[in-house]
Each structure stands twice: as C-alpha cells, then as structure tokens.
Design a protein around this motif. Structure first.
Motif, PDB file in Angstrom:
ATOM      1  N   MET A  44      -0.135   3.242 -14.376  1.00 24.34           N
ATOM      2  CA  MET A  44       0.882   2.204 -14.238  1.00 24.34           C
ATOM      3  C   MET A  44       2.131   2.794 -13.600  1.00 24.34           C
ATOM      4  O   MET A  44       2.411   3.989 -13.732  1.00 24.34           O
ATOM      5  N   ARG A  45       2.914   1.946 -12.920  1.00 19.59           N
ATOM      6  CA  ARG A  45       4.181   2.394 -12.363  1.00 19.59           C
ATOM      7  C   ARG A  45       5.259   2.264 -13.441  1.00 19.59           C
ATOM      8  O   ARG A  45       5.252   1.329 -14.251  1.00 19.59           O
ATOM      9  N   VAL A  50      13.462   8.732 -12.537  1.00 22.64           N
ATOM     10  CA  VAL A  50      12.303   8.976 -11.689  1.00 22.64           C
ATOM     11  C   VAL A  50      11.453   7.713 -11.653  1.00 22.64           C
ATOM     12  O   VAL A  50      11.318   7.012 -12.664  1.00 22.64           O
ATOM     13  N   ILE A  51      10.862   7.417 -10.496  1.00 25.23           N
ATOM     14  CA  ILE A  51       9.905   6.323 -10.364  1.00 25.23           C
ATOM     15  C   ILE A  51       8.556   6.942 -10.017  1.00 25.23           C
ATOM     16  O   ILE A  51       8.453   7.759  -9.101  1.00 25.23           O
ATOM     17  N   GLY A  52       7.516   6.578 -10.757  1.00 27.80           N
ATOM     18  CA  GLY A  52       6.217   7.156 -10.464  1.00 27.80           C
ATOM     19  C   GLY A  52       5.116   6.547 -11.295  1.00 27.80           C
ATOM     20  O   GLY A  52       5.253   5.450 -11.841  1.00 27.80           O
ATOM     21  N   ARG A  67       9.723  12.988 -21.924  1.00 28.22           N
ATOM     22  CA  ARG A  67      10.367  11.992 -21.069  1.00 28.22           C
ATOM     23  C   ARG A  67      10.662  10.734 -21.884  1.00 28.22           C
ATOM     24  O   ARG A  67      10.022  10.486 -22.908  1.00 28.22           O
ATOM     25  N   ILE A  68      11.605   9.969 -21.388  1.00 31.96           N
ATOM     26  CA  ILE A  68      11.928   8.666 -21.966  1.00 31.96           C
ATOM     27  C   ILE A  68      11.722   7.594 -20.897  1.00 31.96           C
ATOM     28  O   ILE A  68      12.318   7.661 -19.824  1.00 31.96           O
ATOM     29  N   VAL A  69      10.870   6.635 -21.197  1.00 27.63           N
ATOM     30  CA  VAL A  69      10.793   5.403 -20.404  1.00 27.63           C
ATOM     31  C   VAL A  69      11.778   4.446 -21.064  1.00 27.63           C
ATOM     32  O   VAL A  69      11.553   4.013 -22.197  1.00 27.63           O
ATOM     33  N   ALA A  83       8.447  -0.180 -17.466  1.00 30.04           N
ATOM     34  CA  ALA A  83       7.106   0.175 -17.023  1.00 30.04           C
ATOM     35  C   ALA A  83       6.289  -1.103 -16.915  1.00 30.04           C
ATOM     36  O   ALA A  83       6.659  -2.149 -17.450  1.00 30.04           O
ATOM     37  N   GLN A  84       5.168  -1.015 -16.249  1.00 28.33           N
ATOM     38  CA  GLN A  84       4.342  -2.205 -16.077  1.00 28.33           C
ATOM     39  C   GLN A  84       3.601  -2.596 -17.350  1.00 28.33           C
ATOM     40  O   GLN A  84       3.172  -3.741 -17.487  1.00 28.33           O
TER      41      GLN A  84
END
Length: 328
Positions: A1-2, A17-19, A59-61, A101-102
């Motif tokens: 997922m993005r 960051v986008i990924g 990491r933190i979304v 996130a998606q």
C-alpha cells in the motif's frame, strides 16, 4: 500500500516520506479499512515535529482521523461489516500506524458506521474536531438560555462547538482573528464575535453580559484564557471546559476569583475519554449526522504525494476549515 511516514522528528519536508508499506492484515477483533481520506489535525503535526517515536518504533504513519470502507475483517468480527462505510477515531493514538495510508487495521470499535448522507471528507473531521466539541458541550449539561463563549470559534473544534451549543439553545459568543473567520463563526450559529486581535476579550464579554460574565467557556488555549477568570469574564458558578493550551508548562490560576465565584474548571483529552463518555459522543454524533444537523468545512484538500504541504498548511493556521488528504 502507499503511505506517508516519518522515522524521526523534524520539519515536514525534511522527515515525511511517501512510499510503499506492507498492507496490514486485520487481527482478532479488528477490521481493515480501505481509506479514502485522512484528516490532518494540529496534534498530528505537533507529534511529527517533536514527539519522540517511542522505544523500538521504526516509523510513524501519522494521523488519527480518516474515513473509508471496511474491506476485510479478523476473527470475531461479523463478515457483514465488509463494505461498510466508516469513520475512524484514535487511528494513530499510542500505535505507530495511523490513517496517512491507503489501509489501516484497528479494533472494530474504532471504525464507526457512517451515514450515506455524509461524505468521506466530512467524516475525516469527526474523530478529533467533532468529538472534542461534542464532549466539551456535553460536560456543560443543560445550556439552554445560557451564554457560552467559544474561544477560537472558527477553528476546527470551535466550528463544531458553536453549532452544538446553538443547537442546545445557548447564546453563543465566539472569539475570532479576522473578518473572514467572523463570517464563518456566525454561519455556525455564533450570535456575536469578538476579534481578539483588535478588541479586549474581557471587556467585550463584560459589555455583552451586562458585567456578569458568560455562563460557560469552551477553551482551546488555557494559557491565555485563564486571564478571563481574573477579569470577571466567567459568571459566578460558571464552568470553563478546556481541551488544549498553547503553553504546556505550569500555568498560574487566579485562586480568589475561582473560590469566591465558585467557578469550575474541567479538562479532558479527547484521546482518553472514558468508555461511557466515548459511547455518548459516538451515539450523539451519529444521530446528528443522520439528521443532517452538522455542517462541515474543508479548508484544503491535498493528495498523498502532497503530505508535506498538508502539514505545512495546518501549521500555518491561515485556512478556515479542516485539512484533508485524499488517498485514492
């Protein structure tokens, strides 16, 4: 997922960051939501800027608020929930995976059924802004015929608080910082606005209440609003309900006015509502949404690839309305 995430604190353009990340699988008692929209709140950008990630967290979304459709469920959850339109609360509270996130997997209680009449943009504004406002007004009890001062009446929370107070029959006064924000507050049910940049809030409150003060204050910045207590801005036996402050160190309070006027101070953190209070807010908001009695304002929309700009827009504080990020 993005998705968007950060692995260290700092400025939005330096750390976001986008990924691609693995799509989560719902565990026992959980649902997975395919998110359409993520809401960006001041607490989200403050966390990204300065709140440590936590021991062992890579990491933190970010983001606690969002909306979408349940596309999978874990053990113990009815398959009938698949396909249900929902809004999210506490998405990233005390957990690393938020709504930027998606997809998100989380306890099923944190995915609340959304009426068909409410779109995903509006739904992404409910978890923090609308729930904070609802609980703040609920703490005041019966406010019919009383005067309520909403600090920051054009803010995300203030906009909902003004509506809810007016719906309960209160006479609402709101502080604002511009003519445009005054118009926004008036449209939400505020009867009179006070421009805190050009007027003395304490003096105007006394003028508007014949020197008595307001019956209640809904406060977003205790570090400055506390001054109203010493200036007879709150009437005897009045209540100040506070959900935030621009300064988080020790804040002096004027004890004599508090004592002699029998004033009440109520503080709460929307992330940590008790189960009964949470249930009351969820049920109350659901009823209001189904009846179409709440209005929602989107100040700006950004794409996932524009996440840094979305955070900067919230930090700038110039927009009227909520900032949302589309995830499609």
């Amino acid at each position: 997922m993005r998705a968007s995430w950060y692995a260290k604190n700092g400025a939005a353009r330096d750390v976001l960051v986008i990924g691609e990340l693995p799509t989560p699988t719902p565990g026992e008692g959980e649902v997975r939501v395919r998110l359409a929209v993520s809401g960006v709140n001041p607490s989200d950008v403050k966390s990204r800027s300065a709140r440590p990630l936590g021991e062992g967290v890579e990491r933190i979304v970010p983001h606690s608020d969002g909306a979408g459709v349940i596309d999978a469920v874990g053990d113990g959850v009815s398959p009938g929930r698949i396909g249900e339109r929902v809004w999210i609360w506490n998405g990233q509270w005390q957990r690393p995976m938020g709504t930027a996130a998606q997809f998100i997997a989380l306890p099923q209680a944190q995915a609340v059924r959304l009426p068909a009449s409410t779109d995903f943009d509006a739904a992404a504004c409910l978890g923090i802004p609308a729930m904070t406002a609802f609980h703040a007004i609920r703490l005041l009890g019966d406010i019919g015929g009383r005067t309520v001062l909403v600090i920051g009446a054009s803010s995300a929370v203030g906009h909902y608080a003004a509506q809810l107070a007016a719906l309960r029959g209160a006479q609402v006064i709101g502080t604002v910082g511009s003519e445009a924000k005054a118009r926004h507050a008036l449209a939400a049910g505020v009867a009179t606005t006070i421009n805190y940049k050009t007027e003395s809030v304490a003096e105007r409150v006394r003028q508007l209440t014949a020197g008595r003060g307001v019956d209640a204050i809904i406060d977003m910045d205790f570090s400055t609003t506390v001054q109203l207590l010493a200036a007879n801005g709150l009437a005897p036996h009045g209540t100040l309900v506070c959900y935030g402050s621009n300064a988080y160190g020790d804040i002096a309070v004027p004890f004599r006015p508090l004592l002699w006027n029998s004033l009440s101070l109520r503080f709460f953190l929307v992330y940590e509502l008790t189960p009964p209070d949470r249930r009351a807010a969820l049920d109350g908001l659901s009823e209001l949404l189904a009846a179409g009695r709440l209005s929602h304002t989107i100040g700006a929309r950004f794409a996932l690839d524009e996440m840094a700009a979305a955070h900067e827009a919230v930090e700038a504080g110039r927009l009227i309305g909520n900032v949302v990020v589309t995830l499609g």
